[in-house]
Design a protein around this motif. Structure first.
Motif, PDB file in Angstrom:
ATOM      1  N   ALA A  72      -4.171   4.512   4.759  1.00 45.59           N
ATOM      2  CA  ALA A  72      -3.384   5.532   4.062  1.00 45.59           C
ATOM      3  C   ALA A  72      -3.868   5.586   2.618  1.00 45.59           C
ATOM      4  O   ALA A  72      -3.839   4.577   1.915  1.00 45.59           O
ATOM      5  CB  ALA A  72      -1.893   5.185   4.122  1.00 45.59           C
ATOM      6  N   ASP A  73      -4.357   6.724   2.191  1.00 47.86           N
ATOM      7  CA  ASP A  73      -4.813   6.889   0.807  1.00 47.86           C
ATOM      8  C   ASP A  73      -4.598   8.341   0.389  1.00 47.86           C
ATOM      9  O   ASP A  73      -4.110   9.170   1.166  1.00 47.86           O
ATOM     10  CB  ASP A  73      -6.285   6.475   0.654  1.00 47.86           C
ATOM     11  CG  ASP A  73      -7.227   7.208   1.603  1.00 47.86           C
ATOM     12  OD1 ASP A  73      -6.822   8.264   2.140  1.00 47.86           O
ATOM     13  OD2 ASP A  73      -8.364   6.744   1.809  1.00 47.86           O
ATOM     14  N   GLY A  74      -4.945   8.645  -0.839  1.00 48.15           N
ATOM     15  CA  GLY A  74      -4.734   9.989  -1.363  1.00 48.15           C
ATOM     16  C   GLY A  74      -5.503  11.050  -0.600  1.00 48.15           C
ATOM     17  O   GLY A  74      -5.005  12.169  -0.386  1.00 48.15           O
ATOM     18  N   TYR A  75      -6.706  10.712  -0.175  1.00 49.48           N
ATOM     19  CA  TYR A  75      -7.530  11.655   0.587  1.00 49.48           C
ATOM     20  C   TYR A  75      -6.860  12.008   1.911  1.00 49.48           C
ATOM     21  O   TYR A  75      -6.730  13.189   2.272  1.00 49.48           O
ATOM     22  CB  TYR A  75      -8.906  11.038   0.826  1.00 49.48           C
ATOM     23  CG  TYR A  75      -9.804  11.823   1.746  1.00 49.48           C
ATOM     24  CD1 TYR A  75     -10.406  12.999   1.311  1.00 49.48           C
ATOM     25  CD2 TYR A  75     -10.053  11.388   3.046  1.00 49.48           C
ATOM     26  CE1 TYR A  75     -11.236  13.731   2.152  1.00 49.48           C
ATOM     27  CE2 TYR A  75     -10.881  12.110   3.889  1.00 49.48           C
ATOM     28  CZ  TYR A  75     -11.464  13.281   3.437  1.00 49.48           C
ATOM     29  OH  TYR A  75     -12.278  14.001   4.274  1.00 49.48           O
ATOM     30  N   ALA A  76      -6.408  10.972   2.637  1.00 48.15           N
ATOM     31  CA  ALA A  76      -5.755  11.202   3.921  1.00 48.15           C
ATOM     32  C   ALA A  76      -4.491  12.036   3.742  1.00 48.15           C
ATOM     33  O   ALA A  76      -4.220  12.964   4.521  1.00 48.15           O
ATOM     34  CB  ALA A  76      -5.414   9.862   4.592  1.00 48.15           C
ATOM     35  N   ARG A  77      -3.730  11.725   2.699  1.00 49.30           N
ATOM     36  CA  ARG A  77      -2.468  12.438   2.473  1.00 49.30           C
ATOM     37  C   ARG A  77      -2.722  13.927   2.221  1.00 49.30           C
ATOM     38  O   ARG A  77      -2.036  14.792   2.778  1.00 49.30           O
ATOM     39  CB  ARG A  77      -1.733  11.806   1.296  1.00 49.30           C
ATOM     40  CG  ARG A  77      -0.305  12.274   1.111  1.00 49.30           C
ATOM     41  CD  ARG A  77       0.509  11.313   0.264  1.00 49.30           C
ATOM     42  NE  ARG A  77      -0.081  11.095  -1.045  1.00 49.30           N
ATOM     43  CZ  ARG A  77      -0.642   9.940  -1.442  1.00 49.30           C
ATOM     44  NH1 ARG A  77      -0.678   8.908  -0.604  1.00 49.30           N
ATOM     45  NH2 ARG A  77      -1.151   9.807  -2.650  1.00 49.30           N
ATOM     46  N   PHE A  78      -3.704  14.239   1.390  1.00 44.39           N
ATOM     47  CA  PHE A  78      -4.010  15.640   1.062  1.00 44.39           C
ATOM     48  C   PHE A  78      -4.437  16.400   2.319  1.00 44.39           C
ATOM     49  O   PHE A  78      -3.943  17.508   2.594  1.00 44.39           O
ATOM     50  CB  PHE A  78      -5.120  15.693   0.007  1.00 44.39           C
ATOM     51  CG  PHE A  78      -5.316  17.047  -0.605  1.00 44.39           C
ATOM     52  CD1 PHE A  78      -4.693  17.381  -1.797  1.00 44.39           C
ATOM     53  CD2 PHE A  78      -6.120  17.996   0.004  1.00 44.39           C
ATOM     54  CE1 PHE A  78      -4.869  18.639  -2.372  1.00 44.39           C
ATOM     55  CE2 PHE A  78      -6.303  19.253  -0.550  1.00 44.39           C
ATOM     56  CZ  PHE A  78      -5.680  19.581  -1.747  1.00 44.39           C
ATOM     57  N   MET A  79      -5.336  15.817   3.101  1.00 46.94           N
ATOM     58  CA  MET A  79      -5.841  16.505   4.291  1.00 46.94           C
ATOM     59  C   MET A  79      -4.766  16.625   5.370  1.00 46.94           C
ATOM     60  O   MET A  79      -4.714  17.625   6.102  1.00 46.94           O
ATOM     61  CB  MET A  79      -7.071  15.771   4.850  1.00 46.94           C
ATOM     62  CG  MET A  79      -8.243  15.693   3.893  1.00 46.94           C
ATOM     63  SD  MET A  79      -8.788  17.297   3.245  1.00 46.94           S
ATOM     64  CE  MET A  79      -9.841  17.888   4.562  1.00 46.94           C
ATOM     65  N   LYS A  80      -3.877  15.632   5.466  1.00 47.50           N
ATOM     66  CA  LYS A  80      -2.779  15.720   6.441  1.00 47.50           C
ATOM     67  C   LYS A  80      -1.810  16.836   6.093  1.00 47.50           C
ATOM     68  O   LYS A  80      -1.318  17.537   6.981  1.00 47.50           O
ATOM     69  CB  LYS A  80      -2.026  14.378   6.508  1.00 47.50           C
ATOM     70  CG  LYS A  80      -2.744  13.295   7.278  1.00 47.50           C
ATOM     71  CD  LYS A  80      -1.925  12.020   7.247  1.00 47.50           C
ATOM     72  CE  LYS A  80      -2.709  10.857   7.809  1.00 47.50           C
ATOM     73  NZ  LYS A  80      -1.956   9.598   7.724  1.00 47.50           N
ATOM     74  N   VAL A  81      -1.521  16.994   4.816  1.00 51.35           N
ATOM     75  CA  VAL A  81      -0.636  18.083   4.394  1.00 51.35           C
ATOM     76  C   VAL A  81      -1.253  19.439   4.770  1.00 51.35           C
ATOM     77  O   VAL A  81      -0.569  20.331   5.290  1.00 51.35           O
ATOM     78  CB  VAL A  81      -0.343  18.014   2.871  1.00 51.35           C
ATOM     79  CG1 VAL A  81       0.356  19.275   2.393  1.00 51.35           C
ATOM     80  CG2 VAL A  81       0.515  16.792   2.554  1.00 51.35           C
TER      81      VAL A  81
END
Length: 481
Positions: A72-81
């Motif tokens: 879980a990181d910022g990259y994953a969070r942005f792309m999941k949104v």
């Protein structure tokens, strides 16, 4: 695994847990309530996706779970949104068309939730096994929804083609993974990178890399693994096509970026050549093959192939600027595509149902001026004409390529973009200058909302794109820390 580490892992995967448990609950509701529960299940499925997205935004988490299989990181969070926005929008667009396209079954929203779950897990995959399992979870659900209209020969054919070619790509991906594991002795991305950095880049690893990239290139429909795209886009029900063009593309591009940056960065020279070739081939085929298309869904299929080629230009640069360009490009592509498919779904006549030929848009500027204006803005944006959003997407990836001294790649990208303008402008010409052949029926409220917001996004991006670009930059930075 101790109770504490298990609880910590479960906390990190809460957005995915919401979807997994929710999908099982929705399935039980559908089974016990029968076919009449389709509308209720769809509403609950949309609510589930929204809850998962709200959790992602309001409860940001960092770290790895389940022994490093999930990150879980910022990259994953942005792309999941982004993926969740695509899924929610596609599901909302399907509501008004459920009866016409035989999607008024409770299984349909459940399958879309499961596919979205697979996309989200794939974005956070941090080793080869979690990548493969999440990709298959997504793919199996998509094979079914592509052929969900069993009364339509085109839909059944689309599902079968997607399944057969998807199985082939999964086999290639799995074979590549077995080679990478065999020659490095590791399945974790960081561990693979460690072995390669210490001089472990043997010929076997390079072969494995080629097969892994081939399997993932299929999922983003990049040349030469694009052959399923036009037939599936045309044959599948339009709401399904809108979903295929949105969330799964975001997930596949996200994991492609993660695997080459996290696992194969030490052999950058090898994978850069592959990405450059795939990018050039996709841009050229997407531009030239679309010229002769008369069906607007097939046109969007070739357009999608071309756009994946442009996005890969940023990845070929292999640096933080390039990855930022990829993220921005995929974000803009998502909104442009959803808006265009909302317009395509609004192409419905009283006497003949849905129509898909570009010529059916003749005279739209006189019969449905708002829809014509929005679709014109979307076409110009897809072509990359300033100051619309699509221009900025291409600008960022081409700048990254120039910084990386990939001048030939940038020049080919610009030239193929010019060629692509032809077929986008033809759609605009038909809408504004051809004689109207008849009027479309009243546009559903949800479709009007989707293409209205998409039009606002592409036209107004020049005003509010700064904060979104900053967020994309922060997301890309987490991959390089």
């Amino acid at each position: 695994m101790t109770a504490e580490t298990l609880l910590a892992s479960l906390h990190l995967v809460t957005p995915e847990l919401i979807l997994a448990v929710g999908a099982l609950a929705l399935l039980m509701i559908g089974v016990f309530a029968g076919e009449k529960s389709a509308t209720t299940v769809t509403g609950l499925a949309v609510a589930l996706l929204i809850i998962s997205g709200v959790w992602l935004v309001l409860v940001p988490t960092e770290g790895s779970a389940f022994g490093g299989a999930y990150v879980a990181d910022g990259y994953a969070r942005f792309m999941k949104v982004l993926a969740l926005i695509g899924s929610i929008t596609a599901m909302i667009m399907a509501v008004g068309h459920a009866r016409f396209d035989h999607l008024d079954k409770f299984e349909f929203p459940v399958l879309l939730v499961l596919a979205t779950l697979g996309v989200m897990l794939m974005i956070s995959a941090n080793n080869l096994i979690s990548l493969y399992l999440s990709l298959e979870l997504q793919s199996l659900a998509l094979y079914v929804v592509a052929a969900i209209n069993r009364d339509s020969l085109r839909s059944t054919e689309a599902g079968l083609k997607y399944f057969v070619l998807g199985a082939l790509s999964s086999g290639m991906l799995l074979y590549g993974m077995s080679l990478v594991y065999g020659f490095t002795g590791n399945i974790g991305f960081a561990e693979i990178a460690g072995v390669l950095a210490n001089g472990g880049a043997s010929l076997g690893v390079v072969f494995g890399l080629v097969f892994v990239l081939a399997g993932l290139a299929f999922k983003i429909s990049a040349v030469p693994f694009h052959m399923w795209t036009p037939d599936v886009y045309e044959g599948a029900p339009t709401p399904v096509t809108a979903f295929l063009a949105a969330a799964p593309k975001i997930g596949a591009m996200a994991i492609l970026v993660r695997i080459v940056i996290d696992a194969f960065q030490p052999i950058f020279d090898q994978w850069q050549q592959i990405i450059v070739f795939i990018s050039i081939a996709s841009m050229l085929l997407g531009s030239f093959a679309a010229i002769g298309q008369r069906n607007i869904k097939r046109l969007m299929a070739y357009s999608s192939i071309g756009h994946m080629g442009y996005a890969l230009v940023g990845l070929a640069a292999g640096n933080e600027t390039g990855v930022t360009g990829v993220i921005v490009y995929m974000m803009i592509y998502l909104f442009m595509t959803l808006g265009t498919f909302a317009c395509i779904m609004a192409m419905r006549r009283k006497e003949g149902g849905n129509v898909e030929n570009i010529d059916d848009l003749a005279g739209l500027s006189t019969t449905k001026p708002f829809m014509a204006f929005v679709l014109t803005a979307l076409m110009f944006s897809l072509a990359g004409i300033p100051p619309l959003a699509g221009f900025f997407g291409k600008y960022f990836v081409f700048v990254a390529a120039i910084e990386a001294k990939l001048y030939a790649l940038a020049i080919i990208g610009v030239l193929s973009s010019v060629v692509g303008c032809f077929y986008y402008l033809r759609v605009v010409k038909v809408m504004w200058f051809d004689e109207a052949k008849g009027e479309f029926t009243r546009i559903a409220g949800e479709l009007r909302l989707v293409f209205g917001l998409s039009g606002l996004f592409v036209v107004g991006y020049v005003l509010f794109g700064g904060p979104l670009g900053t967020a994309a930059e922060a997301a890309a930075k987490t991959l390089f820390n």
